[in-house]
Design a protein around this motif. Structure first.
Motif, PDB file in Angstrom:
ATOM      1  N   VAL A  49       0.837  -1.206   0.000  1.00  0.00           N
ATOM      2  CA  VAL A  49       0.000   0.000   0.000  1.00  0.00           C
ATOM      3  C   VAL A  49       0.872   1.256   0.000  1.00  0.00           C
ATOM      4  O   VAL A  49       0.658   2.181  -0.781  1.00  0.00           O
ATOM      5  CB  VAL A  49      -0.980   0.000   1.200  1.00  0.00           C
ATOM      6  N   GLY A  50       1.871   1.292   0.872  1.00  0.00           N
ATOM      7  CA  GLY A  50       2.748   2.456   0.950  1.00  0.00           C
ATOM      8  C   GLY A  50       3.491   2.694  -0.350  1.00  0.00           C
ATOM      9  O   GLY A  50       3.604   3.829  -0.818  1.00  0.00           O
ATOM     10  N   SER A  51       3.991   1.639  -0.952  1.00  0.00           N
ATOM     11  CA  SER A  51       4.719   1.772  -2.218  1.00  0.00           C
ATOM     12  C   SER A  51       3.812   2.278  -3.329  1.00  0.00           C
ATOM     13  O   SER A  51       4.203   3.147  -4.123  1.00  0.00           O
ATOM     14  CB  SER A  51       5.347   0.438  -2.618  1.00  0.00           C
ATOM     15  N   LYS A  52       2.593   1.753  -3.400  1.00  0.00           N
ATOM     16  CA  LYS A  52       1.656   2.226  -4.420  1.00  0.00           C
ATOM     17  C   LYS A  52       1.308   3.697  -4.187  1.00  0.00           C
ATOM     18  O   LYS A  52       1.234   4.478  -5.128  1.00  0.00           O
ATOM     19  CB  LYS A  52       0.385   1.376  -4.427  1.00  0.00           C
ATOM     20  N   LEU A  53       1.127   4.072  -2.936  1.00  0.00           N
ATOM     21  CA  LEU A  53       0.824   5.454  -2.581  1.00  0.00           C
ATOM     22  C   LEU A  53       1.952   6.394  -3.018  1.00  0.00           C
ATOM     23  O   LEU A  53       1.717   7.398  -3.684  1.00  0.00           O
ATOM     24  CB  LEU A  53       0.600   5.561  -1.068  1.00  0.00           C
ATOM     25  N   ILE A  54       3.184   6.041  -2.662  1.00  0.00           N
ATOM     26  CA  ILE A  54       4.316   6.906  -2.990  1.00  0.00           C
ATOM     27  C   ILE A  54       4.554   6.943  -4.493  1.00  0.00           C
ATOM     28  O   ILE A  54       4.839   8.005  -5.055  1.00  0.00           O
ATOM     29  CB  ILE A  54       5.583   6.467  -2.222  1.00  0.00           C
ATOM     30  N   ARG A  55       4.412   5.822  -5.172  1.00  0.00           N
ATOM     31  CA  ARG A  55       4.578   5.825  -6.626  1.00  0.00           C
ATOM     32  C   ARG A  55       3.566   6.768  -7.276  1.00  0.00           C
ATOM     33  O   ARG A  55       3.905   7.557  -8.163  1.00  0.00           O
ATOM     34  CB  ARG A  55       4.444   4.404  -7.193  1.00  0.00           C
ATOM     35  N   GLY A  56       2.321   6.702  -6.829  1.00  0.00           N
ATOM     36  CA  GLY A  56       1.297   7.596  -7.373  1.00  0.00           C
ATOM     37  C   GLY A  56       1.589   9.055  -7.080  1.00  0.00           C
ATOM     38  O   GLY A  56       1.395   9.929  -7.936  1.00  0.00           O
ATOM     39  N   ALA A  57       2.088   9.338  -5.876  1.00  0.00           N
ATOM     40  CA  ALA A  57       2.423  10.716  -5.503  1.00  0.00           C
ATOM     41  C   ALA A  57       3.592  11.229  -6.335  1.00  0.00           C
ATOM     42  O   ALA A  57       3.580  12.377  -6.807  1.00  0.00           O
ATOM     43  CB  ALA A  57       2.753  10.781  -4.012  1.00  0.00           C
ATOM     44  N   LEU A  58       4.595  10.390  -6.540  1.00  0.00           N
ATOM     45  CA  LEU A  58       5.748  10.797  -7.352  1.00  0.00           C
ATOM     46  C   LEU A  58       5.369  10.969  -8.823  1.00  0.00           C
ATOM     47  O   LEU A  58       5.863  11.881  -9.491  1.00  0.00           O
ATOM     48  CB  LEU A  58       6.892   9.792  -7.192  1.00  0.00           C
ATOM     49  N   ASP A  59       4.484  10.121  -9.317  1.00  0.00           N
ATOM     50  CA  ASP A  59       3.997  10.280 -10.690  1.00  0.00           C
ATOM     51  C   ASP A  59       3.269  11.616 -10.842  1.00  0.00           C
ATOM     52  O   ASP A  59       3.438  12.319 -11.848  1.00  0.00           O
ATOM     53  CB  ASP A  59       3.069   9.131 -11.083  1.00  0.00           C
ATOM     54  N   ALA A  60       2.474  11.980  -9.842  1.00  0.00           N
ATOM     55  CA  ALA A  60       1.763  13.261  -9.873  1.00  0.00           C
ATOM     56  C   ALA A  60       2.748  14.423  -9.838  1.00  0.00           C
ATOM     57  O   ALA A  60       2.577  15.420 -10.548  1.00  0.00           O
ATOM     58  CB  ALA A  60       0.781  13.350  -8.704  1.00  0.00           C
ATOM     59  N   ALA A  61       3.785  14.300  -9.018  1.00  0.00           N
ATOM     60  CA  ALA A  61       4.815  15.343  -8.951  1.00  0.00           C
ATOM     61  C   ALA A  61       5.480  15.513 -10.310  1.00  0.00           C
ATOM     62  O   ALA A  61       5.691  16.636 -10.785  1.00  0.00           O
ATOM     63  CB  ALA A  61       5.844  15.004  -7.876  1.00  0.00           C
TER      64      ALA A  61
END
Length: 90
Positions: A49-61
């Protein structure tokens, strides 16, 4: 798991997994996003869950052209393990 959502009013990226809300808190500073804290509820830890969350946040950035400051240790560790996002770091 649902998709990662930017709750800009709270300055948090969020991901709902099995009814539990994981968050990656941030602060915007001009063209830079500073990730300050990540919280994954105990009930869904160890399931990516954490990895998916951070990947999505970094993609948005990346999509917004933002530079990243990984103040949060979880975000920093994710970036260290994933060379494809290391160019985002300021």
């Amino acid at each position: 798991m649902t998709t990662v959502h930017d709750n800009a009013a709270e300055q948090e990226f969020e991901l709902i997994a099995d009814g539990h809300r994981a968050i990656a808190a941030y602060q915007l500073e001009g063209d830079t996003i500073v990730f300050t804290h990540t919280l994954v509820p105990r009930e869904v830890e160890g399931r990516g869950v954490g990895s998916k969350l951070i990947r999505g946040a970094l993609d948005a950035a990346r999509d917004r052209g933002l530079r990243v400051v990984p103040q949060c240790t979880f975000v920093r560790a994710y970036i260290e393990r994933h060379p494809e996002v290391q160019d985002l770091v300021r």
